[in-house]
Design a protein around this motif. Structure first.
Motif, PDB file in Angstrom:
ATOM      1  N   MET A   1       0.853  -1.181   0.000  1.00 29.48           N
ATOM      2  CA  MET A   1       0.000   0.000   0.000  1.00 29.48           C
ATOM      3  C   MET A   1       0.895   1.241   0.000  1.00 29.48           C
ATOM      4  O   MET A   1       1.820   1.339   0.802  1.00 29.48           O
ATOM      5  CB  MET A   1      -0.902  -0.021   1.252  1.00 29.48           C
ATOM      6  CG  MET A   1      -1.793   1.172   1.385  1.00 29.48           C
ATOM      7  SD  MET A   1      -2.840   1.188   2.888  1.00 29.48           S
ATOM      8  CE  MET A   1      -3.796  -0.280   2.722  1.00 29.48           C
ATOM      9  N   THR A   2       0.614   2.161  -0.887  1.00 29.81           N
ATOM     10  CA  THR A   2       1.365   3.414  -0.917  1.00 29.81           C
ATOM     11  C   THR A   2       0.836   4.352   0.166  1.00 29.81           C
ATOM     12  O   THR A   2      -0.230   4.117   0.752  1.00 29.81           O
ATOM     13  CB  THR A   2       1.220   4.108  -2.278  1.00 29.81           C
ATOM     14  OG1 THR A   2      -0.145   4.513  -2.449  1.00 29.81           O
ATOM     15  CG2 THR A   2       1.653   3.211  -3.433  1.00 29.81           C
ATOM     16  N   ILE A   3       1.573   5.434   0.405  1.00 34.17           N
ATOM     17  CA  ILE A   3       1.106   6.419   1.378  1.00 34.17           C
ATOM     18  C   ILE A   3      -0.215   7.023   0.905  1.00 34.17           C
ATOM     19  O   ILE A   3      -1.142   7.196   1.699  1.00 34.17           O
ATOM     20  CB  ILE A   3       2.170   7.505   1.620  1.00 34.17           C
ATOM     21  CG1 ILE A   3       3.432   6.888   2.235  1.00 34.17           C
ATOM     22  CG2 ILE A   3       1.630   8.610   2.512  1.00 34.17           C
ATOM     23  CD1 ILE A   3       4.610   7.831   2.303  1.00 34.17           C
ATOM     24  N   LYS A   4      -0.296   7.337  -0.382  1.00 32.85           N
ATOM     25  CA  LYS A   4      -1.537   7.904  -0.944  1.00 32.85           C
ATOM     26  C   LYS A   4      -2.704   6.934  -0.740  1.00 32.85           C
ATOM     27  O   LYS A   4      -3.790   7.342  -0.334  1.00 32.85           O
ATOM     28  CB  LYS A   4      -1.346   8.214  -2.424  1.00 32.85           C
ATOM     29  CG  LYS A   4      -2.570   8.816  -3.093  1.00 32.85           C
ATOM     30  CD  LYS A   4      -2.279   9.179  -4.538  1.00 32.85           C
ATOM     31  CE  LYS A   4      -3.469   9.736  -5.252  1.00 32.85           C
ATOM     32  NZ  LYS A   4      -4.090  10.888  -4.657  1.00 32.85           N
ATOM     33  N   GLU A   5      -2.465   5.671  -1.005  1.00 36.27           N
ATOM     34  CA  GLU A   5      -3.512   4.668  -0.798  1.00 36.27           C
ATOM     35  C   GLU A   5      -3.895   4.574   0.673  1.00 36.27           C
ATOM     36  O   GLU A   5      -5.075   4.393   1.005  1.00 36.27           O
ATOM     37  CB  GLU A   5      -3.055   3.306  -1.320  1.00 36.27           C
ATOM     38  CG  GLU A   5      -2.959   3.233  -2.827  1.00 36.27           C
ATOM     39  CD  GLU A   5      -2.255   1.981  -3.332  1.00 36.27           C
ATOM     40  OE1 GLU A   5      -2.455   1.644  -4.512  1.00 36.27           O
ATOM     41  OE2 GLU A   5      -1.494   1.350  -2.558  1.00 36.27           O
ATOM     42  N   ALA A   6      -2.921   4.693   1.556  1.00 36.36           N
ATOM     43  CA  ALA A   6      -3.213   4.650   2.988  1.00 36.36           C
ATOM     44  C   ALA A   6      -4.085   5.837   3.381  1.00 36.36           C
ATOM     45  O   ALA A   6      -5.059   5.681   4.136  1.00 36.36           O
ATOM     46  CB  ALA A   6      -1.917   4.644   3.793  1.00 36.36           C
ATOM     47  N   GLN A   7      -3.766   7.024   2.872  1.00 37.62           N
ATOM     48  CA  GLN A   7      -4.585   8.194   3.175  1.00 37.62           C
ATOM     49  C   GLN A   7      -6.010   7.991   2.659  1.00 37.62           C
ATOM     50  O   GLN A   7      -6.975   8.311   3.360  1.00 37.62           O
ATOM     51  CB  GLN A   7      -3.967   9.467   2.565  1.00 37.62           C
ATOM     52  CG  GLN A   7      -2.830  10.022   3.386  1.00 37.62           C
ATOM     53  CD  GLN A   7      -2.383  11.406   2.939  1.00 37.62           C
ATOM     54  OE1 GLN A   7      -1.299  11.529   2.386  1.00 37.62           O
ATOM     55  NE2 GLN A   7      -3.192  12.414   3.188  1.00 37.62           N
ATOM     56  N   GLU A   8      -6.147   7.447   1.458  1.00 38.82           N
ATOM     57  CA  GLU A   8      -7.477   7.211   0.895  1.00 38.82           C
ATOM     58  C   GLU A   8      -8.232   6.141   1.682  1.00 38.82           C
ATOM     59  O   GLU A   8      -9.437   6.278   1.925  1.00 38.82           O
ATOM     60  CB  GLU A   8      -7.352   6.793  -0.578  1.00 38.82           C
ATOM     61  CG  GLU A   8      -6.883   7.905  -1.478  1.00 38.82           C
ATOM     62  CD  GLU A   8      -6.513   7.437  -2.888  1.00 38.82           C
ATOM     63  OE1 GLU A   8      -6.498   6.204  -3.148  1.00 38.82           O
ATOM     64  OE2 GLU A   8      -6.228   8.318  -3.734  1.00 38.82           O
ATOM     65  N   THR A   9      -7.534   5.094   2.098  1.00 41.74           N
ATOM     66  CA  THR A   9      -8.164   4.013   2.865  1.00 41.74           C
ATOM     67  C   THR A   9      -8.695   4.530   4.193  1.00 41.74           C
ATOM     68  O   THR A   9      -9.829   4.217   4.592  1.00 41.74           O
ATOM     69  CB  THR A   9      -7.160   2.858   3.084  1.00 41.74           C
ATOM     70  OG1 THR A   9      -6.770   2.341   1.807  1.00 41.74           O
ATOM     71  CG2 THR A   9      -7.756   1.748   3.930  1.00 41.74           C
ATOM     72  N   VAL A  10      -7.884   5.330   4.880  1.00 43.54           N
ATOM     73  CA  VAL A  10      -8.322   5.903   6.154  1.00 43.54           C
ATOM     74  C   VAL A  10      -9.522   6.822   5.925  1.00 43.54           C
ATOM     75  O   VAL A  10     -10.507   6.763   6.667  1.00 43.54           O
ATOM     76  CB  VAL A  10      -7.161   6.654   6.846  1.00 43.54           C
ATOM     77  CG1 VAL A  10      -7.655   7.533   7.976  1.00 43.54           C
ATOM     78  CG2 VAL A  10      -6.140   5.653   7.365  1.00 43.54           C
ATOM     79  N   ASP A  11      -9.461   7.642   4.898  1.00 43.61           N
ATOM     80  CA  ASP A  11     -10.572   8.548   4.603  1.00 43.61           C
ATOM     81  C   ASP A  11     -11.854   7.776   4.327  1.00 43.61           C
ATOM     82  O   ASP A  11     -12.930   8.116   4.851  1.00 43.61           O
ATOM     83  CB  ASP A  11     -10.216   9.450   3.419  1.00 43.61           C
ATOM     84  CG  ASP A  11     -11.195  10.584   3.251  1.00 43.61           C
ATOM     85  OD1 ASP A  11     -11.393  11.362   4.216  1.00 43.61           O
ATOM     86  OD2 ASP A  11     -11.796  10.698   2.153  1.00 43.61           O
ATOM     87  N   ASN A  12     -11.760   6.719   3.536  1.00 39.98           N
ATOM     88  CA  ASN A  12     -12.934   5.889   3.247  1.00 39.98           C
ATOM     89  C   ASN A  12     -13.465   5.223   4.509  1.00 39.98           C
ATOM     90  O   ASN A  12     -14.684   5.132   4.701  1.00 39.98           O
ATOM     91  CB  ASN A  12     -12.605   4.838   2.183  1.00 39.98           C
ATOM     92  CG  ASN A  12     -12.394   5.447   0.817  1.00 39.98           C
ATOM     93  OD1 ASN A  12     -12.923   6.517   0.504  1.00 39.98           O
ATOM     94  ND2 ASN A  12     -11.603   4.792  -0.004  1.00 39.98           N
ATOM     95  N   TRP A  13     -12.577   4.751   5.371  1.00 43.40           N
ATOM     96  CA  TRP A  13     -13.004   4.114   6.616  1.00 43.40           C
ATOM     97  C   TRP A  13     -13.739   5.119   7.499  1.00 43.40           C
ATOM     98  O   TRP A  13     -14.796   4.798   8.058  1.00 43.40           O
ATOM     99  CB  TRP A  13     -11.808   3.530   7.370  1.00 43.40           C
ATOM    100  CG  TRP A  13     -12.219   2.694   8.536  1.00 43.40           C
ATOM    101  CD1 TRP A  13     -12.379   1.341   8.554  1.00 43.40           C
ATOM    102  CD2 TRP A  13     -12.561   3.157   9.856  1.00 43.40           C
ATOM    103  NE1 TRP A  13     -12.784   0.938   9.806  1.00 43.40           N
ATOM    104  CE2 TRP A  13     -12.905   2.030  10.621  1.00 43.40           C
ATOM    105  CE3 TRP A  13     -12.607   4.400  10.463  1.00 43.40           C
ATOM    106  CZ2 TRP A  13     -13.290   2.118  11.956  1.00 43.40           C
ATOM    107  CZ3 TRP A  13     -12.991   4.481  11.797  1.00 43.40           C
ATOM    108  CH2 TRP A  13     -13.328   3.352  12.524  1.00 43.40           C
ATOM    109  N   ILE A  14     -13.189   6.317   7.616  1.00 40.08           N
ATOM    110  CA  ILE A  14     -13.833   7.356   8.437  1.00 40.08           C
ATOM    111  C   ILE A  14     -15.230   7.639   7.904  1.00 40.08           C
ATOM    112  O   ILE A  14     -16.196   7.735   8.673  1.00 40.08           O
ATOM    113  CB  ILE A  14     -12.988   8.656   8.450  1.00 40.08           C
ATOM    114  CG1 ILE A  14     -11.653   8.449   9.171  1.00 40.08           C
ATOM    115  CG2 ILE A  14     -13.773   9.816   9.061  1.00 40.08           C
ATOM    116  CD1 ILE A  14     -11.731   8.202  10.655  1.00 40.08           C
ATOM    117  N   LYS A  15     -15.362   7.757   6.605  1.00 40.92           N
ATOM    118  CA  LYS A  15     -16.668   8.061   6.000  1.00 40.92           C
ATOM    119  C   LYS A  15     -17.661   6.925   6.172  1.00 40.92           C
ATOM    120  O   LYS A  15     -18.858   7.166   6.316  1.00 40.92           O
ATOM    121  CB  LYS A  15     -16.487   8.401   4.523  1.00 40.92           C
ATOM    122  CG  LYS A  15     -15.803   9.736   4.317  1.00 40.92           C
ATOM    123  CD  LYS A  15     -15.484   9.994   2.864  1.00 40.92           C
ATOM    124  CE  LYS A  15     -14.789  11.346   2.718  1.00 40.92           C
ATOM    125  NZ  LYS A  15     -14.222  11.525   1.375  1.00 40.92           N
TER     126      LYS A  15
END
Length: 107
Positions: A1-15
């Motif tokens: 997982m890239t850093i960008k993907e990690a940021q997107e994954t966390v954002d999706n989880w929060i939502k």
């Protein structure tokens, strides 16, 4: 997982599960708390302290907690951590190109 993907994954989880981000100030307090928990484990595992009976000692989980909250803070403040890390690495490379190599304390 890239850093960008990690940021997107966390954002999706929060939502999906988190309803919304905690405030930036709350997340900063959470980050401080998580770093403290990581420090406690390192002090016990690599330092002079010993673990208390039943005390949690999962270093990887504590590091992941720190990363999670950092990713949350980056998302909510508009920081692209991939770009920020690249800039930071370039800065350190330029500034410290010979500093550590020439440090007699590191020999």
């Amino acid at each position: 997982m890239t850093i960008k993907e990690a940021q997107e994954t966390v954002d999706n989880w929060i939502k999906e599960y988190g309803v919304r981000y905690f405030s930036e100030l709350t997340n900063m307090a959470c980050l401080t708390e998580e770093v403290g928990e990581l420090a406690r484990i390192i002090a016990r595992k690599y330092g002079d302290q010993s673990f208390k009976e039943g005390e949690k000692c999962d270093l990887s989980d504590e590091m992941a907690d720190v990363l999670w909250v950092l990713l949350c803070l980056a998302n909510q403040t508009g920081v692209d951590l991939t770009e920020a890390l690249a800039r930071n690495l370039a800065k350190k490379t330029q500034r410290d190109a010979t500093r550590h190599i020439n440090n007699p304390k590191l020999k």
